[in-house]
Write a protein that holds these residues in place. Structure first.
Motif, PDB file in Angstrom:
ATOM      1  N   GLN A  12      54.911  67.161  44.348  1.00  0.00           N
ATOM      2  CA  GLN A  12      55.775  66.571  43.205  1.00  0.00           C
ATOM      3  C   GLN A  12      55.143  65.363  42.494  1.00  0.00           C
ATOM      4  O   GLN A  12      55.018  64.295  43.051  1.00  0.00           O
ATOM      5  CB  GLN A  12      57.203  66.821  43.529  1.00  0.00           C
ATOM      6  CG  GLN A  12      57.859  67.813  43.901  1.00  0.00           C
ATOM      7  CD  GLN A  12      58.000  68.859  42.863  1.00  0.00           C
ATOM      8  OE1 GLN A  12      58.248  68.473  41.416  1.00  0.00           O
ATOM      9  NE2 GLN A  12      57.802  70.103  42.999  1.00  0.00           N
ATOM     10  N   GLN A  13      55.330  65.378  41.173  1.00  0.00           N
ATOM     11  CA  GLN A  13      55.260  64.259  40.134  1.00  0.00           C
ATOM     12  C   GLN A  13      56.375  64.022  39.148  1.00  0.00           C
ATOM     13  O   GLN A  13      56.979  65.046  38.824  1.00  0.00           O
ATOM     14  CB  GLN A  13      53.771  64.407  39.672  1.00  0.00           C
ATOM     15  CG  GLN A  13      52.615  64.829  40.505  1.00  0.00           C
ATOM     16  CD  GLN A  13      51.286  64.837  39.695  1.00  0.00           C
ATOM     17  OE1 GLN A  13      50.474  63.835  39.426  1.00  0.00           O
ATOM     18  NE2 GLN A  13      50.923  65.898  39.025  1.00  0.00           N
ATOM     19  N   PRO A  14      56.455  62.976  38.568  1.00  0.00           N
ATOM     20  CA  PRO A  14      57.238  62.603  37.482  1.00  0.00           C
ATOM     21  C   PRO A  14      56.977  63.098  36.366  1.00  0.00           C
ATOM     22  O   PRO A  14      56.526  62.214  35.326  1.00  0.00           O
ATOM     23  CB  PRO A  14      57.361  61.228  37.664  1.00  0.00           C
ATOM     24  CG  PRO A  14      56.093  60.570  37.987  1.00  0.00           C
ATOM     25  CD  PRO A  14      55.535  61.810  39.245  1.00  0.00           C
ATOM     26  N   LEU A  15      56.862  64.544  36.129  1.00  0.00           N
ATOM     27  CA  LEU A  15      56.197  65.139  34.899  1.00  0.00           C
ATOM     28  C   LEU A  15      57.174  64.591  33.694  1.00  0.00           C
ATOM     29  O   LEU A  15      58.410  64.428  33.633  1.00  0.00           O
ATOM     30  CB  LEU A  15      56.325  66.486  35.158  1.00  0.00           C
ATOM     31  CG  LEU A  15      55.321  67.270  35.999  1.00  0.00           C
ATOM     32  CD1 LEU A  15      55.526  68.679  36.219  1.00  0.00           C
ATOM     33  CD2 LEU A  15      54.057  66.638  36.067  1.00  0.00           C
ATOM     34  N   VAL A  16      56.534  64.488  32.697  1.00  0.00           N
ATOM     35  CA  VAL A  16      56.925  63.993  31.326  1.00  0.00           C
ATOM     36  C   VAL A  16      56.307  65.018  30.279  1.00  0.00           C
ATOM     37  O   VAL A  16      55.075  65.433  30.211  1.00  0.00           O
ATOM     38  CB  VAL A  16      56.464  62.751  30.962  1.00  0.00           C
ATOM     39  CG1 VAL A  16      57.023  62.291  29.446  1.00  0.00           C
ATOM     40  CG2 VAL A  16      56.831  61.649  31.653  1.00  0.00           C
ATOM     41  N   SER A  17      57.172  65.671  29.580  1.00  0.00           N
ATOM     42  CA  SER A  17      56.642  66.585  28.243  1.00  0.00           C
ATOM     43  C   SER A  17      55.613  66.040  27.728  1.00  0.00           C
ATOM     44  O   SER A  17      55.778  64.660  27.131  1.00  0.00           O
ATOM     45  CB  SER A  17      57.797  67.326  27.846  1.00  0.00           C
ATOM     46  OG  SER A  17      58.598  66.404  27.187  1.00  0.00           O
ATOM     47  N   ASP A  18      54.846  66.792  27.150  1.00  0.00           N
ATOM     48  CA  ASP A  18      53.979  66.439  25.950  1.00  0.00           C
ATOM     49  C   ASP A  18      54.489  65.983  24.538  1.00  0.00           C
ATOM     50  O   ASP A  18      55.678  66.676  24.461  1.00  0.00           O
ATOM     51  CB  ASP A  18      52.611  67.472  25.807  1.00  0.00           C
ATOM     52  CG  ASP A  18      51.756  67.600  26.894  1.00  0.00           C
ATOM     53  OD1 ASP A  18      51.493  66.540  27.406  1.00  0.00           O
ATOM     54  OD2 ASP A  18      51.497  68.766  27.182  1.00  0.00           O
ATOM     55  N   PRO A  19      54.147  65.185  23.895  1.00  0.00           N
ATOM     56  CA  PRO A  19      52.894  64.189  24.062  1.00  0.00           C
ATOM     57  C   PRO A  19      53.009  63.134  24.864  1.00  0.00           C
ATOM     58  O   PRO A  19      52.058  62.271  24.838  1.00  0.00           O
ATOM     59  CB  PRO A  19      52.804  63.717  22.531  1.00  0.00           C
ATOM     60  CG  PRO A  19      54.067  63.768  22.187  1.00  0.00           C
ATOM     61  CD  PRO A  19      54.868  64.708  22.592  1.00  0.00           C
ATOM     62  N   GLY A  20      53.935  62.876  26.110  1.00  0.00           N
ATOM     63  CA  GLY A  20      54.027  61.807  26.811  1.00  0.00           C
ATOM     64  C   GLY A  20      54.855  60.642  26.500  1.00  0.00           C
ATOM     65  O   GLY A  20      55.495  60.257  25.266  1.00  0.00           O
ATOM     66  N   ILE A  21      54.847  59.935  27.237  1.00  0.00           N
ATOM     67  CA  ILE A  21      55.485  58.396  27.173  1.00  0.00           C
ATOM     68  C   ILE A  21      54.482  57.348  27.802  1.00  0.00           C
ATOM     69  O   ILE A  21      54.296  57.337  28.844  1.00  0.00           O
ATOM     70  CB  ILE A  21      56.804  58.325  28.040  1.00  0.00           C
ATOM     71  CG1 ILE A  21      57.928  59.509  27.754  1.00  0.00           C
ATOM     72  CG2 ILE A  21      57.505  57.073  28.038  1.00  0.00           C
ATOM     73  CD1 ILE A  21      59.121  59.344  28.573  1.00  0.00           C
TER      74      ILE A  21
END
Length: 443
Positions: free
Chosen positions: A81-90
Motif C-alpha cells: 500500500q502507498q499513499p496514492l494521490v489522484s493525478d495531476p498530483g500534490i
C-alpha cells in the motif's frame, strides 16, 4: 554487492521477457528473504515523486512497488500500500507548456488523497523532502507531505516498525545535501546536515530495523551536483539564435556570478533562466545589465566541493552500516556517476543524464522518470538476489523504454523558458528546500 559491469547485460536480457515478467500469483524464489511484509523508508526518490509532483501514475511505478510485484509474484502489488494521490498530483506534476520558448510548468488542477483512511501504516512510508533526521523525528509539517503520508500516526521509522516488517529498503539521505544544490547555498546545519548528526540518525534507523531481525537493502546517495537541474545550463554566454557559445577572438564569454566571471567548475542552475532573461549575469557589452547572477542561481566550485565531500562522508557511513548488518547494498553513487560520465546502454539504447533528452530524468531535472525508477528497481533486485541468494526476476524495461512511460524527446534547450516560477515554487515546497528561517521554525 552490486555488480555494475554485469548489470547492463542483465537489463538487456530483461527486454526479451514477456511484458508481464512475473505472472500474477507466481511463486518467486526470494532466497533467504521474506517479502510478506515489505516496507520502504526514504524520501522523494522512494515515494515515486516525478516531474515535481506526487501523483498516482508515477506512484504506481515507484521502485518499491516494482520490487514488491517482482518479489511476490503479484503483478498488481495489491498488498503493498502507498499513499496514492489522484493525478495531476500534490503538487501538480510538470508538463511541457511551450516549445518556443521551451517552458515547463505545473499541470492545471490538484490531486486528492485516494486511500487516506487505510487502517494501518502504508508500506511505502517515504516522504518527499524528508532528510535522515525526519525519518526518526518528524510526524507533522503543518499541512505538508509529512501530514499526507504519515497521517499523525508516528514517524516513518515508528510506523515501519509497527508493521512488523520482514524486509525493508532504505534509501534516504539525499535531502541532507539536495537543498544546498537546489537553493545554490551551502549552509551548515540548514541546507546541509552535519556528519555527526547524520551518522547518529542513520544508525538509529538501521539499528531499529536490524534489532527486529528485518532483512534490508540499502542504497547510498548519488552525486546531487550531477543532476540535470545543476549541469544543464552552461557557464558561458550563449547565442539564443544558434544555441552556441558566443566567441570573442576564439574565446568564450563567461557569465557573471556572485564572485565575478564564472569558471568551468561553477554551475548555473535551471532557475537562472529567469535572471538571464532579465539580462543578469550577462556583460553590458553583450546587451546585459552587467549585474551578477544571484547566489541562489549559481553553485560555485567551492560549494560543489563541499557538497561532494559531504556526500562521500555520508556514503562511508551508509556502506559501513550496510556491511555491519549484512544488508544488500546498492551503490547508486557509482551508477549515476556512470550515467553522467558515459551514459548506460540498455537494449542498444544509451541513456544519459541530459535534461529532457537523456531518457532517465523527469521534467523537474531532479527525479527519475518512469524508466529511471524501473532501472533503479532492477538495481535493488540485483543486489538483493546477490546478497540473499535469490532469483527475483528483474523488471521488464521494454514498456518503460518504448511505451507511454518514456519521456518524449524535445528540441535542444534554448530560449528563456525551462521552469516557470510556479514550477520552482512547487518543487521547493514539495522537497522542503529549507531556508535558515524555515529550519529554525521546525525546531
Amino acid at each position: 554487492m552490486f555488480r555494475l559491469k554485469t548489470l547492463a547485460g542483465v537489463l538487456t536480457l530483461a527486454l526479451i521477457l514477456p511484458l508481464a515478467s512475473v505472472p500474477a500469483a507466481a511463486q518467486v524464489d526470494t532466497g533467504n528473504t521474506d517479502f510478506s511484509r515489505y516496507v520502504a523508508i526514504g524520501d522523494s526518490l522512494t515515494a515515486g515523486f516525478m516531474s515535481g509532483g506526487l501523483g498516482r501514475t508515477a506512484q504506481l511505478n515507484s521502485y518499491p512497488i516494482l520490487i514488491a510485484r517482482q518479489a511476490t509474484g503479484d503483478s498488481n502489488g495489491a498488498g503493498f500500500q502507498q499513499p496514492l494521490v489522484s493525478d495531476p498530483g500534490i503538487p501538480a506534476v510538470l508538463e511541457l507548456k511551450s516549445l518556443a520558448p521551451l517552458t515547463i510548468g505545473p499541470k492545471a488542477g490538484s490531486g486528492q488523497p485516494q486511500n487516506l483512511n487505510l487502517q494501518r501504516p502504508y508500506n511505502n512510508l517515504a516522504v518527499p523532502g524528508a532528510d535522515v533526521h525526519d525519518v526518526v523525528a518528524t510526524v507533522t509539517d503543518n499541512g505538508g507531505l509529512h501530514d499526507l503520508i504519515l497521517r499523525g500516526l508516528g514517524t516513518q521509522l515508528q510506523q515501519a516498525i509497527a508493521l512488523n516488517p520482514t524486509f525493508a529498503t532504505v534509501w534516504v539521505g539525499n535531502n541532507d545535501v539536495l537543498g544546498a544544490a537546489l537553493a545554490g547555498r551551502v549552509i551548515e546545519g540548514v541546507t546541509i546536515t552535519p556528519v555527526a548528526q547524520f551518522e547518529a540518525d542513520y544508525k538509529t534507523i538501521i539499528n531499529a530495523l536490524a534489532g527486529r531481525g528485518v532483512e534490508m537493502a540499502i542504497a547510498n546517495i548519488p552525486e546531487v551536483t550531477g543532476i540535470p537541474y545543476v549541469v544543464t545550463l552552461p557557464f558561458v554566454l550563449v547565442n539564443p539564435a544558434t544555441n552556441q557559445p558566443v566567441l570573442v577572438n576564439g574565446n568564450v564569454v563567461p557569465l557573471i556570478g556572485p564572485n565575478g566571471p564564472l569558471t568551468p567548475n561553477d554551475r548555473v542552475l535551471l532557475t537562472a533562466r529567469a535572471e538571464l532573461a532579465q539580462g543578469k549575469g550577462i556583460p553590458a557589452a553583450f546587451g546585459g545589465t552587467g549585474q551578477p547572477l544571484s547566489d541562489a542561481a549559481v553553485l560555485s566550485a567551492a560549494e560543489i566541493a563541499t557538497i561532494t565531500a559531504r556526500i562521500a562522508a555520508y556514503n562511508t557511513i551508509i556502506r559501513s552500516e550496510a556491511t555491519r548488518v549484512g544488508a544488500a547494498f546498492v551503490d547508486m553513487n557509482a551508477v549515476f556517476r556512470e550515467v553522467a560520465t558515459n551514459g548506460v546502454e540498455v537494449g542498444g539504447i544509451t541513456f544519459t543524464e541530459n535534461f529532457l533528452t537523456g531518457g532517465i530524468f523527469s521534467y523537474d531535472g531532479v527525479h527519475p522518470n518512469a524508466f529511471g525508477y524501473a532501472y533503479v528497481a532492477n538495481l535493488f533486485i540485483d543486489a538483493i538476489n546477490d546478497q540473499y541468494d535469490g532469483e527475483i526476476p528483474l523488471v521488464n524495461l521494454f514498456p518503460f523504454m518504448f511505451g507511454a512511460s518514456r519521456t518524449s524527446v524535445v528540441p535542444e534547450i534554448q530560449g528563456d523558458g525551462i521552469l516557470t516560477h510556479a514550477a520552482v515554487r512547487n518543487l521547493f515546497w514539495a522537497l522542503d528546500v529549507k531556508t535558515k528561517k524555515a529550519k529554525r521554525n521546525r525546531k
